[in-house]
Design a protein around this motif. Sequence first.
Motif, PDB file in Angstrom:
ATOM      1  N   PHE A 247       0.831  -1.197   0.000  1.00 58.28           N
ATOM      2  CA  PHE A 247       0.000   0.000   0.000  1.00 58.28           C
ATOM      3  C   PHE A 247       0.872   1.256   0.000  1.00 58.28           C
ATOM      4  N   LEU A 248       2.020   1.192   0.655  1.00 59.65           N
ATOM      5  CA  LEU A 248       2.946   2.314   0.654  1.00 59.65           C
ATOM      6  C   LEU A 248       3.619   2.470  -0.711  1.00 59.65           C
ATOM      7  N   PHE A 249       4.066   1.364  -1.257  1.00 59.53           N
ATOM      8  CA  PHE A 249       4.780   1.415  -2.530  1.00 59.53           C
ATOM      9  C   PHE A 249       3.891   1.860  -3.685  1.00 59.53           C
ATOM     10  N   MET A 250       2.595   1.600  -3.574  1.00 61.60           N
ATOM     11  CA  MET A 250       1.671   1.993  -4.645  1.00 61.60           C
ATOM     12  C   MET A 250       1.687   3.492  -4.886  1.00 61.60           C
ATOM     13  N   THR A 251       1.755   4.270  -3.802  1.00 59.09           N
ATOM     14  CA  THR A 251       1.764   5.722  -3.928  1.00 59.09           C
ATOM     15  C   THR A 251       3.032   6.185  -4.635  1.00 59.09           C
ATOM     16  N   VAL A 252       4.162   5.665  -4.195  1.00 52.23           N
ATOM     17  CA  VAL A 252       5.445   6.036  -4.787  1.00 52.23           C
ATOM     18  C   VAL A 252       5.500   5.640  -6.261  1.00 52.23           C
ATOM     19  N   MET A 253       5.121   4.398  -6.551  1.00 51.14           N
ATOM     20  CA  MET A 253       5.151   3.910  -7.924  1.00 51.14           C
ATOM     21  C   MET A 253       4.129   4.634  -8.796  1.00 51.14           C
ATOM     22  N   GLY A 254       2.973   4.968  -8.208  1.00 50.98           N
ATOM     23  CA  GLY A 254       1.926   5.666  -8.956  1.00 50.98           C
ATOM     24  C   GLY A 254       2.383   7.041  -9.408  1.00 50.98           C
ATOM     25  N   ILE A 255       2.990   7.801  -8.503  1.00 54.09           N
ATOM     26  CA  ILE A 255       3.483   9.133  -8.856  1.00 54.09           C
ATOM     27  C   ILE A 255       4.622   9.030  -9.869  1.00 54.09           C
ATOM     28  N   SER A 256       5.499   8.062  -9.681  1.00 54.29           N
ATOM     29  CA  SER A 256       6.621   7.871 -10.608  1.00 54.29           C
ATOM     30  C   SER A 256       6.135   7.516 -12.010  1.00 54.29           C
ATOM     31  N   SER A 257       5.175   6.592 -12.091  1.00 53.79           N
ATOM     32  CA  SER A 257       4.653   6.185 -13.405  1.00 53.79           C
ATOM     33  C   SER A 257       3.844   7.295 -14.043  1.00 53.79           C
ATOM     34  N   ALA A 258       3.187   8.134 -13.223  1.00 54.00           N
ATOM     35  CA  ALA A 258       2.423   9.267 -13.753  1.00 54.00           C
ATOM     36  C   ALA A 258       3.345  10.335 -14.318  1.00 54.00           C
ATOM     37  N   MET A 259       4.476  10.538 -13.656  1.00 50.76           N
ATOM     38  CA  MET A 259       5.456  11.517 -14.126  1.00 50.76           C
ATOM     39  C   MET A 259       6.092  11.116 -15.443  1.00 50.76           C
ATOM     40  N   GLN A 260       6.217   9.807 -15.665  1.00 52.28           N
ATOM     41  CA  GLN A 260       7.010   9.324 -16.797  1.00 52.28           C
ATOM     42  C   GLN A 260       6.506   9.785 -18.169  1.00 52.28           C
ATOM     43  N   PRO A 261       5.214   9.578 -18.518  1.00 54.09           N
ATOM     44  CA  PRO A 261       4.783  10.023 -19.848  1.00 54.09           C
ATOM     45  C   PRO A 261       4.840  11.542 -20.008  1.00 54.09           C
TER      46      PRO A 261
ATOM     47  N   THR B  19       8.297  19.237  -9.291  1.00 59.30           N
ATOM     48  CA  THR B  19       6.950  19.017  -8.744  1.00 59.30           C
ATOM     49  C   THR B  19       6.765  17.578  -8.297  1.00 59.30           C
ATOM     50  N   SER B  20       7.299  16.640  -9.062  1.00 61.12           N
ATOM     51  CA  SER B  20       7.173  15.218  -8.737  1.00 61.12           C
ATOM     52  C   SER B  20       7.922  14.870  -7.454  1.00 61.12           C
ATOM     53  N   ILE B  21       9.101  15.469  -7.269  1.00 61.27           N
ATOM     54  CA  ILE B  21       9.881  15.220  -6.052  1.00 61.27           C
ATOM     55  C   ILE B  21       9.113  15.685  -4.821  1.00 61.27           C
ATOM     56  N   ILE B  22       8.517  16.873  -4.899  1.00 63.24           N
ATOM     57  CA  ILE B  22       7.724  17.395  -3.778  1.00 63.24           C
ATOM     58  C   ILE B  22       6.532  16.489  -3.500  1.00 63.24           C
ATOM     59  N   ALA B  23       5.826  16.093  -4.564  1.00 61.64           N
ATOM     60  CA  ALA B  23       4.624  15.259  -4.416  1.00 61.64           C
ATOM     61  C   ALA B  23       4.943  13.905  -3.793  1.00 61.64           C
ATOM     62  N   VAL B  24       5.991  13.256  -4.271  1.00 61.05           N
ATOM     63  CA  VAL B  24       6.316  11.919  -3.777  1.00 61.05           C
ATOM     64  C   VAL B  24       6.855  11.976  -2.345  1.00 61.05           C
ATOM     65  N   SER B  25       7.572  13.028  -2.009  1.00 60.67           N
ATOM     66  CA  SER B  25       8.131  13.154  -0.655  1.00 60.67           C
ATOM     67  C   SER B  25       7.044  13.404   0.379  1.00 60.67           C
ATOM     68  N   VAL B  26       6.147  14.323   0.077  1.00 59.68           N
ATOM     69  CA  VAL B  26       5.070  14.662   1.019  1.00 59.68           C
ATOM     70  C   VAL B  26       4.113  13.492   1.209  1.00 59.68           C
ATOM     71  N   SER B  27       3.658  12.887   0.112  1.00 60.04           N
ATOM     72  CA  SER B  27       2.673  11.799   0.195  1.00 60.04           C
ATOM     73  C   SER B  27       3.240  10.564   0.895  1.00 60.04           C
ATOM     74  N   SER B  28       4.497  10.227   0.600  1.00 54.69           N
ATOM     75  CA  SER B  28       5.083   9.031   1.216  1.00 54.69           C
ATOM     76  C   SER B  28       5.323   9.235   2.712  1.00 54.69           C
ATOM     77  N   THR B  29       5.638  10.450   3.118  1.00 54.88           N
ATOM     78  CA  THR B  29       5.849  10.734   4.542  1.00 54.88           C
ATOM     79  C   THR B  29       4.551  10.628   5.324  1.00 54.88           C
ATOM     80  N   ILE B  30       3.474  11.151   4.770  1.00 50.88           N
ATOM     81  CA  ILE B  30       2.168  11.091   5.435  1.00 50.88           C
ATOM     82  C   ILE B  30       1.715   9.641   5.592  1.00 50.88           C
ATOM     83  N   LEU B  31       1.829   8.873   4.514  1.00 44.13           N
ATOM     84  CA  LEU B  31       1.410   7.461   4.564  1.00 44.13           C
ATOM     85  C   LEU B  31       2.285   6.650   5.519  1.00 44.13           C
ATOM     86  N   TRP B  32       3.585   6.926   5.510  1.00 41.14           N
ATOM     87  CA  TRP B  32       4.517   6.231   6.400  1.00 41.14           C
ATOM     88  C   TRP B  32       4.112   6.426   7.860  1.00 41.14           C
TER      89      TRP B  32
END
Length: 475
Positions: free
Chosen positions: A289-303, A323-336
């Motif tokens: 469930f944690l990795f989904m957020t990280v992978m989701g933002i990463s895969s969304a950034m890619q295209p 923007t992606s770095i900020i998004a992935v850092s904030v969301s992963s910290t909250i979920l963690w």
Amino acid sequence: MTMGNVAESNKTFGEEKIGKLLLKFSVPAIISLMVSEMYNMVDSMFLGQAIGADAIGALTIAFPIQRLFLAISMLIAIGASTSVARSCGDEDYENLRTIIPNAIVLMLIIVCTISAGIFIFQDTIIKGLGASKNIFPLAKDYVSIILLGVLFQSFTVIASYIITAFGNTKIVLLSTSLGAIFNVIIDYLLINVFSYGIKGAAIATVISQIIAFIYVLTEFMKIKNDLKFSIKLTLNKAVSIGIIYVGFSTFIVEISDAIVAAILNNLLSSYGGDMAIVTVGLTTRVSMFLFMTVMGISSAMQPIAAYNYGAGNYTRLKEVVKTSIIAVSVSSTILWAIFMIFAEPLIGIFINDSAIIESTAKAFRIIIAVFPCLGIYYLAISYCQAINRVKASFKLSIYRQLIIFIPLVYTLVIGLDMGVLGAWLAYPISDVISFITAAIFIKYTYISLEILEMHQIYKINKAKFTKARLANANI
């Protein structure tokens, strides 16, 4: 998908506000990853409550096999969709008619060959993955049935990612949601009502994968008809290599999970028996469930990044990364923080044994101790893929689990004789090392982009100066 729709997707990737665009692509990607993982998770929940720890152990043994096929699917999906996004950025629409059918044929050849091989040698493979006498028959029942659905699952993943590359952010979410909803319903009926046990869970998985496949096929046929390409059982060597080349890093990331799971199953079974295997299975499912957020933002950034790189818009590309770095850092910290606090209730979803829940929660908190660091690591892999830094993305993809984690876990468990605790400690140590390395990679490629940007500005200014000089000369 008409050329007008392609042009509209170009406008979306190239002009829409980046924060809004990233959110638009991230939310469906995160939810779709969550839903796609629900197949194994739902099976675990129903079987863990109905049968107990042995069922969780059987699914843990089957996990590397399931992950292998997901890894193959993601390899082709990321490789093909990145090429599609870049072609749209270059406005090379003819290339789309080669990339898309080639991806489908590549999938058919690889998935059919490997699934047949696993079916023939499944007894040896299941034992090799660490199955004990108690777990083996359950694992074999499950694996022999789920192999029937891997082809449908692979097509669904690949076709969905290709459609997403044209700007359709809903297709992955809808297809995976449809399959997961039916999986829950059929799981409940076959396990709780008809008492089919682990066979029922496997049958439910295959049926739901077929349902999702049918839906995606109807959407895929619209693209096929609009672009007017045909699918023949032949491969374009250059295109196939290109797809594998770009998607290989994602494959390594996915298959690394399977390799690590197989190693831990074998290594820890001698230290903690079936209980250790159950703990590995439970922590893997909850941490997903944690990795989904990280992978989701990463895969969304890619295209988004791939399109702007293909279009030569380096200023916008840098903004996408920031923007992606900020998004992935904030969301992963909250979920963690949430998962650290509520570890016991989350593990309790899968099993009702209080002793197992307590010991697994302790292991889980150690495993995810520095999880927020990992957001940068996965983002770096996707970013390097998007800008065609394939060697860099490959090095990063093998770094965390294959180069750092596996030697480290053997050192701690066997070399320092720390036993099961050593395995849990290997996670945060390897995560910190991977974070530092990924941050260096991003900084390096960011500087490279700035150089490209300066070259681009120089060329533009030189062209303007030349034009002005010619105009003055004519006067």
